[in-house]
Scaffold this active site. Structure first.
Site, mmCIF file in Angstrom:
data_model
loop_
_atom_site.group_PDB
_atom_site.id
_atom_site.type_symbol
_atom_site.label_atom_id
_atom_site.label_comp_id
_atom_site.label_asym_id
_atom_site.label_seq_id
_atom_site.Cartn_x
_atom_site.Cartn_y
_atom_site.Cartn_z
ATOM 1 N N ASP A 282 68.549 92.361 50.080
ATOM 2 C CA ASP A 282 69.899 92.460 50.655
ATOM 3 C C ASP A 282 70.125 93.814 51.312
ATOM 4 O O ASP A 282 69.460 94.798 50.984
ATOM 5 C CB ASP A 282 70.951 92.251 49.560
ATOM 6 C CG ASP A 282 70.794 93.264 48.437
ATOM 7 O OD1 ASP A 282 69.640 93.543 48.054
ATOM 8 O OD2 ASP A 282 71.816 93.779 47.951
ATOM 9 N N GLU A 283 71.066 93.819 52.224
ATOM 10 C CA GLU A 283 71.616 95.052 52.791
ATOM 11 C C GLU A 283 70.567 96.072 53.222
ATOM 12 O O GLU A 283 70.644 97.236 52.848
ATOM 13 C CB GLU A 283 72.560 95.729 51.777
ATOM 14 C CG GLU A 283 73.723 94.871 51.375
ATOM 15 C CD GLU A 283 74.681 95.593 50.444
ATOM 16 O OE1 GLU A 283 75.870 95.639 50.759
ATOM 17 O OE2 GLU A 283 74.220 96.108 49.394
#
Lengths: 529, 546
Positions: B343-344
């Site tokens: 993620d991210e």
């Protein structure tokens, strides 16, 4: 005086971001240096100065010495023998405490002087204060000055502190009606209050939800109004214990018995006390605020508050007076008739005034002063000029800043709570907002500003009990504590964050379950039991 | 009843049939409350079982004359550790926290409940770890003098013991009582998780174990252990000890191999899987301290700026490091799944780095930096497949069009376009875990549990097959503002709302009834030593002390 000290204070804030400046709340004046003195736990003592008005036998300080010994060195075994280091640092083996004015057995009051000076240099290690209350504040500061090297040696730096609170009323409200808080939760809170230099425990004892205060004049109040009359009550002994525990920490106990609203739990124990609400022309079976039209009501209140005035030694009582719901009063035909007779018209605020004035007169007659919530002022109840008005509404009827101006312009003393409802939680570092509140940021003359005697952090109990009280309260309430103690100019968030993070780890070390401000860690984490 | 999962979950018909038989035999004569979701008003079960039939007939229990035992026909016996341990635990939960009343053991034996007899029908799996296909269904027939708990596997027995313990209460004289009842139960979703984050703040092992206790009380079965992140690397690797030596907050803020084993075994005994997450290539700042060159050096004006970004995806050394690390992890954590994060990922640093730019050109990725992310994730995913493990990833990995092998699980955490995202991912044939509406670290004033409770995971456009791909959900308690001081009251009973949503029937949605049961369930947790915070004004008989 404050002006010249302030310059130092801010200068030092920048110059010493190190461990010697990890104080909370920040003192009014501090000068400290890199020069440090070793402290050996086994030989260190708190001692009364020969010319101190307080001497051995002074309960407040004797016990405080013991407490701070335990807090500082508790985990260090006393047999701990320390290798004598080279004498490039000198040793401090005592803190001399000199109290000017005698008095160890009285209770702290709104007028108590909490000033102190701490002088730690080559010649002396001295705590000087006007009263024992100031000595307590100074002991707390001293305990925060001591630090430990990685090798485990205790040190204190050469330091000069001259300190005094900005506001004399620095309070914390706990609500023991929505949820019962065990006695231990209250006592633990008093400890942490002392670490934060709070000096008023505002005890919102009873409310709609339950009546845990055990009255000896009206035992049915608790028997029928508490959640459980065997377990969820505060006995006379409990109350005494809270008051004495608080006193030993220089904390006043301000008891609140809120009327005429917020009183549902009073009803079962005192038949006839509450107003029967009507639905059409018949009683609906529900009850509203205290019934203000019966003589019985005032007789009851008079007896009840006589007890309260005796049980709680503080000069002030909190009489509540907030959020009175008029719908029930309006529905009741007897009250309608009474209104007509008194010529109140349709103005139920006049009825509220009538009730509160009668009550205030009663309490005044017992030689007590009183604090009330702002509605009493808003609704123009005629009150004594020395009444203290607690401002709690953020926006309505006016913004709290405006309300502070109005209250003080009318010549009343004011307490600020509106921006400090700590039961309101949001995601993130909300302590900053709490911290940045400036209580005197309202339009008014210097005389008006002088009428602001302080403020209170409030932890209402709808969603709070002993399971979550501590982490929700600390260190967030610490932000309020510093705002009320430290100089107005102490408002830099980075500086506050550094010190408050450090202080919260110190709280963990002292066994307080204070929650984190942000990511990171403490050397000593909270351990589940 | 719906069965869902990875296409391999089927309730063995044997147990279902048996449950019906037993139920009819025992309660056929009684006046029953037998609507599909009926329950006796005073029952305080949480999460609510699939079917509860109960009668007003009371059975009395005496602490001195009650025991758990194995049925002679059970496939599990006293050598089954997971059950023996559970028997002792539940005896304590039922009786240990009360004061025993005196002289309460003089009840007519016909009305006495003396024993709960446990019967496991199939190979009990006493020594196995629970997995995504573990059968947690059970039948519980409470009658005097012997109640029976029947399940295909030990996992169902564990769930049934929890339910049994929740059936027993004390009357005002202190006598232990249960209503005669018949319960048939199985979970709606097979993956019911709690995410804890031990990187933003270190959580002492004791806190994790407490959380596992509370999870079992709420029939959660997955501890998603987000063990490392930017802030710290507390996992002590035997292959790369420097990772935690340098990357942890301090040398006392680490999980030793022994700690990890303790957590896994404690979880196993409660029928809970431990799903480790080693999030990469982003969220890895702490990895760089103990592993040279693993992070991408960021550039500023064609010079290294001295700061570092995500894992460096262009070096062979990166992949040989990861392959060794994940080899260790796949051996340490017995679960079939490893959570790979993904993620991210912050692309700025990659884009600034000259060598990365060069690599992009060589590979023909053009300016599309997501392709580099894909390149990285695919290599890690392949690595995991080669270790005979399966992967779970955060939704970005799917969003950024990484080619995922069949069976890779996608965890949805973003609230934006949640329903559309669920439709898309399941239409693409990937199993999903839902967390987006259940970020419990985001706190609000008031009764926010209702909002968690009212989420319907399958409310999105899709075929029956698509819905089957929703294997469950997770309540996430990220650690920015949470550590051991506030974890428990922040998690419980708010996560309980998620627990019931994932276990109970879709139609169990009545907020008033949920409030009534959850209030009592929270007091039960408090009594069992979990500092679960209040839902609203009120009290418990036994208030908590932290």
């Amino acid at each position: 005086m404050a002006g010249s000290m302030l310059r130092f204070s801010l200068l030092l804030a920048a110059a010493f971001a190190g461990r010697a400046t990890a104080l909370w709340p920040w003192p009014q004046y501090i000068q400290t240096s890199e020069l440090r003195y070793t402290i050996f736990p086994h030989s260190f003592q708190f001692q009364y100065h020969l010319s101190s008005a307080a001497q051995v036998g002074c309960s407040v300080l004797d016990e405080a010495f013991q407490r701070y010994r335990d807090l500082l060195f508790g985990s260090v075994a006393l047999r701990f023998s320390h290798p004598i280091e080279k004498r490039h640092t000198s040793e401090k083996n005592s803190l001399m405490v000199l109290v000017v004015t005698p008095g160890c057995d009285q209770f702290p009051s709104l007028g108590s002087v909490e000033n102190y000076t701490l002088t730690i240099n080559d010649e002396q290690c001295l705590l000087l204060s006007e009263t024992v209350w100031g000595a307590l504040r100074g002991l707390e500061t001293f305990s925060q000055l001591i630090w430990r090297s990685p090798e485990g040696t205790f040190y204190v730096n050469k330091t000069d502190i001259e300190d005094f609170p900005r506001f004399p009323h620095r309070g914390l409200l706990l609500d023991t009606s929505r949820h019962y808080l065990p006695l231990a939760s209250i006592l633990d809170t008093l400890d942490v209050m002392a670490y934060n230099k709070f000096n008023v425990f505002h005890w919102h004892l009873v409310d709609d939800s339950s009546f845990p205060y055990e009255s000896f004049t009206f035992p049915d109040l608790t028997k029928k109004g508490s959640y459980n009359p065997a377990t969820h009550i505060y006995t006379a002994q409990d109350v005494k214990e809270v008051i004495e525990y608080a006193r030993l920490r220089g904390i006043r106990v301000l008891a609140e018995f809120d009327t005429p609203g917020h009183t549902l739990s009073w009803g079962p124990g005192v038949p006839g006390l509450l107003t029967p609400c009507y639905s059409g022309s018949h009683p609906s079976g529900t009850f509203g605020p205290v019934n203000p039209i019966l003589n019985n009501t005032y007789e009851f209140m008079s007896t009840f508050f006589l007890e309260i005035s005796t049980v709680f030694p503080d000069f002030y009582l909190h009489l509540g007076g907030d959020e009175v719901d008029f719908t029930c009063w309006k529905s009741n035909p007897d009250i309608q008739a009474f209104m007509k007779k008194k010529g109140f018209g349709d103005d139920f605020k006049k009825l509220e005034s009538f009730y509160i004035q009668t009550l205030l007169d009663t309490v005044s007659a017992y030689g007590k002063g009183y604090v009330v919530w702002q509605e009493v002022f808003d609704n123009q109840v005629k009150v004594r000029p020395d009444t203290i008005i607690q401002v709690w509404r953020e926006e309505i009827p006016v913004k709290y800043v405006k309300e502070m101006a109005l209250v003080t312009r009318a010549g009343f003393r004011a307490l600020l709570s509106a921006p400090w409802y700590l039961n309101h939680i949001t995601y993130g570092p909300d302590w900053k907002e709490i911290y940045l509140v400036e209580p005197l940021a309202f339009e008014g003359s210097p005389e008006q500003k002088a009428l602001v005697i302080g403020g209170e952090a409030c932890m209402w109990g709808e969603y709070v009990d002993s399971t979550n009280l501590v982490p929700r309260l600390w260190p967030r309430a610490g932000a309020v504590a510093e705002r009320l103690w430290s100089n107005k100019m102490v408002s830099n968030l980075d500086f506050a964050f550094k010190r408050l993070s450090h202080f919260r780890c110190e709280l963990l070390r002292r066994g307080v379950q204070a929650q984190p401000l942000s990511v990171g860690y403490c050397d000593m984490e909270f351990e589940q039991t | 009843m719906e069965q869902r999962g990875l296409g391999m979950l089927r309730l063995p018909g044997l147990l279902a049939a048996l449950g019906m038989l037993v139920g009819q035999a025992a309660l056929g004569m009684q006046r029953e409350r037998t609507t599909p979701l009926s329950y006796w008003r005073d029952l305080n079960l949480w999460p609510l079982p699939l079917s509860v039939k109960t009668t007003p007939r009371l059975l009395y229990l005496s602490p001195g004359n009650f025991f758990f035992g194995h049925s002679p026909t059970s496939k599990a016996g006293p050598s089954c550790e997971v059950l023996q341990e559970a028997f002792r635990r539940y005896y304590d939960y039922i009786f240990g926290f009360y004061k025993w009343p005196l002289g309460s053991d003089k009840v007519p034996s016909a009305m006495e409940l003396q024993k709960l007899e446990v019967s496991v029908i199939m190979n009990p799996q006493c020594d196995s770890f629970p997995n995504i296909t573990s059968d947690e269904s059970y039948n519980l027939l409470v009658k005097g003098p012997v109640a029976t708990l029947t399940a295909n596997r030990v996992w169902g027995v564990l769930r049934g013991l929890e339910t049994f313990s929740q059936l027993i209460y004390q009357d005002s004289y202190g006598t232990f009582i249960a209503n005669e009842s018949n319960i048939v139960d199985s979970p709606r979703f097979p993956h019911r998780g709690i995410l804890i984050d031990t990187s933003r703040h270190f959580l002492p092992v004791k806190t994790i174990l407490k959380t596992l206790d509370a999870m079992a009380f709420n029939k959660f079965n997955v501890l998603h252990w987000h063990i490392v992140d930017d802030q710290s690397f507390p996992y002590q690797s035997t292959t790369f000890p420097e990772l935690s030596n340098k990357g942890s907050y301090s040398l006392s803020h680490v999980y030793t191999p022994n700690d990890v084993r303790t957590v896994i075994e404690y979880a196993q005994l409660r029928g809970i899987r431990v799903l480790p997450e080693f999030d990469s290539p982003g969220h890895t700042a702490s990895w760089g301290k103990g592993q040279k060159d693993v992070l991408t050096p960021c550039y500023h004006a064609r010079e290294p700026s001295g700061t570092f970004g995500p894992i460096n995806p262009i070096l062979n050394s990166t992949y040989s490091f990861l392959s060794q690390l994940f080899k260790e992890i796949s051996a340490v954590f017995p679960d079939e799944f490893i959570h790979l994060g993904g993620d991210e990922v912050n692309f700025d640093c990659w884009e600034s780095n000259l060598a990365v730019q060069h690599f992009m050109r060589n590979k023909g990725f053009g300016k599309k930096i997501e392709k580099l992310e894909s390149f990285y994730m695919q290599r890690v995913l392949d690595m995991i497949s080669a270790m005979n493990k399966r992967s779970i990833v955060w939704q970005e990995v799917y969003d950024d069009e990484v080619k995922l092998t069949q069976g890779t699980v996608v965890q949805i955490w973003k609230m934006g376009n949640l329903r559309m995202k669920l439709s898309k991912v399941t239409a693409a044939g990937f199993p999903v875990i839902i967390s987006a509406p259940w970020y419990l670290d985001v706190i609000n004033y008031g009764e926010d549990w209702k909002q968690y409770y009212s989420v319907e995971p399958l409310r999105f456009a899709g075929t029956r097959e698509q819905k089957q791909l929703v294997i469950g959900g997770e309540a996430c308690l990220w650690g920015e503002y949470v550590d051991a001081t506030n974890l428990t009251p922040r998690l419980w009973p708010r996560a309980s709302a998620v627990g019931e949503r994932l276990w109970s029937h879709q139609e169990v949605t009545d907020l008033e009834d949920a409030y009534r049961r959850l209030t009592r369930h929270r007091c039960r947790m408090v009594k069992r030593g979990i500092a679960a915070q209040p839902l609203f004004t009120g009290y418990c008989d036994h208030e908590g002390r932290i």
